[in-house]
Scaffold this active site. Structure first.
Site, short mmCIF file in Angstrom:
data_model
loop_
_atom_site.label_atom_id
_atom_site.label_comp_id
_atom_site.label_asym_id
_atom_site.label_seq_id
_atom_site.Cartn_x
_atom_site.Cartn_y
_atom_site.Cartn_z
N GLU A 253 0.84 -1.21 0.00
CA GLU A 253 0.00 0.00 0.00
C GLU A 253 0.87 1.25 0.00
O GLU A 253 1.76 1.40 0.83
CB GLU A 253 -0.91 0.00 1.23
N LYS A 316 -9.56 2.55 -3.60
CA LYS A 316 -10.09 2.03 -2.34
C LYS A 316 -11.52 2.50 -2.11
O LYS A 316 -11.83 3.68 -2.30
CB LYS A 316 -9.18 2.47 -1.19
N CYS A 368 -5.68 -2.56 2.52
CA CYS A 368 -5.58 -2.41 3.98
C CYS A 368 -6.87 -2.79 4.70
O CYS A 368 -7.27 -3.94 4.75
CB CYS A 368 -5.15 -0.98 4.30
#
Length: 502
Positions: A253, A316, A368
């Site tokens: 990430e 995301k 994440c």
């Protein structure tokens, strides 16, 4: 005030943390809810409210204590301020347990009230998966991933394993107090079913593929310093060019701490190397797009980008409050340094993007925090043959947070019958097989490359097909029946009292 029961409630909640990684003692996934039910049983609503809140304070205070690390170490908050903010966060989450306990005492008391307790706990776990963007952490079902009961995960996900915990815990308390075996039957029946279930729900869709997952181990305090950008890229490129046999290379990430146009020239030689070796690179990095509603405004995204043999982009979908966006930004931004963390102005995607691919194989992506959402991953993995998750758990230091995070990634592999590739900045980088077992991993806080093979998988688990809806319907029905029964009993008591008065 009853000090002993209230202290017991606090400690009972805190003890639940021992059920999860890194401790992995599943007995506490029974003991903790069992003690809470024992403390709430036959209590008035006001007392249940307090005990539920104290239980929740212990539950989240111990279970998500890692929040303190990111606030204090990387948000530069003082010890007192970081502790206060962490306590406030846990106290707010504890209100969910308080509400759960109050509702149970107010409307679901009397005979078989323990079934109402179970249904409410389960529904509040489900509620935490979406309320205010969700905080799907510390579900009881995670405790069972390394036991034979994990066979329930492909059937009903972590949700069904939570249900197992609650049925066994509540049933045990009722069986002891009533001196009857009947309350144990639902939980033991479900546990026995787990031992008889098949353990293969997916099949290989292709030959194993070679992957290399880079763990750069860049210190968080230097990651977003522009002076270190060149050295960070040199390290990533150097480690990648040592993997000529890999079909897929993964960087974690925001491995590249800069927008792509700023480093495109620097990556040009690497792109040529990727094309020569038929390698795909997937890296985390921030990206920018124009606001579809206001073209003059630029939106920033936490993204995954595929380069080389395959190209693609993923933004995301679930952002972390305060870490990736600041609620009430106009009021809070600049108030304290914690609200000015690097890259805390990300936005949600405004349109759907094509999924990332490895050859002809589709990859379900989770950045994440997203891997913690069972339903989000389930939906994205429906047509995918691999799952990729990248993270930067450096924010949480050597706390229990990264271990819990890895445990959730393992559950997603088991629920969906897919290999999970997990790339992180400093650990825990791992390859996870479709049964949720770790086939390879790198040590924490070390620079290295995890090499291994993953197999694209086809076929769907029952959980992939239907999700949490059957259990949601069952628990709502259970509460509805309990509510009707309690209402009928109260009406009967009222009628009887009126008859006596007459």
């Amino acid at each position: 005030m009853q000090i002993a029961p209230n202290l017991t409630a606090l400690l009972a909640g805190a003890s639940a943390v021992l059920a999860f990684a890194p401790y992995s003692l599943p007995l506490f996934a029974l003991l903790s809810p069992a003690l809470l039910w024992l403390l709430l049983r036959d209590q008035p609503p006001a007392r249940a409210l307090l005990r539920g809140w104290l239980f929740g304070l212990g539950f989240f205070g111990a279970g998500v204590s890692w929040v303190y690390v990111s606030i204090h170490t990387y948000g530069n908050a003082s010890v007192v301020l970081a502790a206060a903010l962490t306590l406030a966060f846990c106290a707010a989450l504890a209100l969910l347990f308080a509400l759960q306990a109050w509702i149970g005492a107010r409307w679901f008391s009397g005979g078989h009230a323990w079934l109402g307790f179970i249904a409410l706990w389960w529904l509040f776990e489900w509620l935490r998966s979406w309320l205010l963007t969700g905080f799907p952490w510390l579900y009881l079902g995670y405790a069972w991933i390394d036991t034979p009961f994990s066979a329930l995960a492909p059937i009903g996900g972590v949700w069904l394993l939570s249900m197992l915990s609650l049925l066994l815990a509540g049933g045990a308390v009722e069986a002891l107090l009533r001196r009857q075996l009947v309350p144990l039957l639902p939980g033991t029946t479900l546990a026995l079913c787990a031992l008889l279930l098949p353990n293969h729900w997916s099949q290989p869709a292709a030959e194993p593929m070679h992957v290399a997952v880079v763990q750069p181990n860049v210190p968080q305090l230097m990651k977003w310093d522009p002076d270190h950008l060149s050295s960070i890229l040199d390290q990533l490129i150097g480690l990648t060019e040592q993997q000529p046999e890999a079909e897929l290379v993964v960087w974690p990430e925001n491995a590249v701490p800069a927008l792509y146009h700023r480093i495109a020239d620097r990556l040009a030689p690497l792109l040529e190397w990727l094309e020569t070796t038929n390698t795909t690179l997937i890296t985390g990095l921030p990206t920018a797009t124009r606001d579809l509603n206001n073209p003059e405004r630029v939106l920033y995204h936490n993204s995954l980008m595929a380069l080389g043999e395959q190209t693609g982009l993923y933004h995301k979908h679930r952002l972390v409050p305060f870490g990736e966006y600041v609620p009430l930004e106009a009021q809070l931004r600049g108030l304290i340094e914690f609200f000015n963390l690097p890259m805390s102005s990300f936005s949600l995607p405004q349109r759907n993007l094509s999924p990332l691919r490895l050859g002809r194989h589709e990859i379900a992506s989770a950045i994440c925090y997203e891997i913690a959402y069972p339903e989000l991953v389930r939906k994205s993995a429906l047509s995918a043959e691999l799952i990729l998750t990248v993270s930067n758990d450096t924010w949480f230091g050597r706390s229990i947070g990264p271990d819990q995070h890895l445990q959730m990634a393992r559950m997603r592999a088991l629920e969906n019958g897919r290999w999970v590739i997990r790339g992180t900045n400093n650990g825990i980088t791992a390859l996870i097989d479709p049964k949720g077992q770790i086939s390879a991993r790198l040590p924490v806080d070390e620079t290295g490359v995890l090499r291994g093979s993953v197999t694209p998988m086809t076929g769907q688990t029952p959980y992939q097909r239907v999700g949490a809806w059957p259990l949601l319907a069952i628990n709502l029905l259970l509460l509805g029946l309990r509510l009707l029964r309690v209402g009928a009993a109260r009406k009967h008591d009222g009628a009887a009292a009126a008859g006596l008065n007459n």
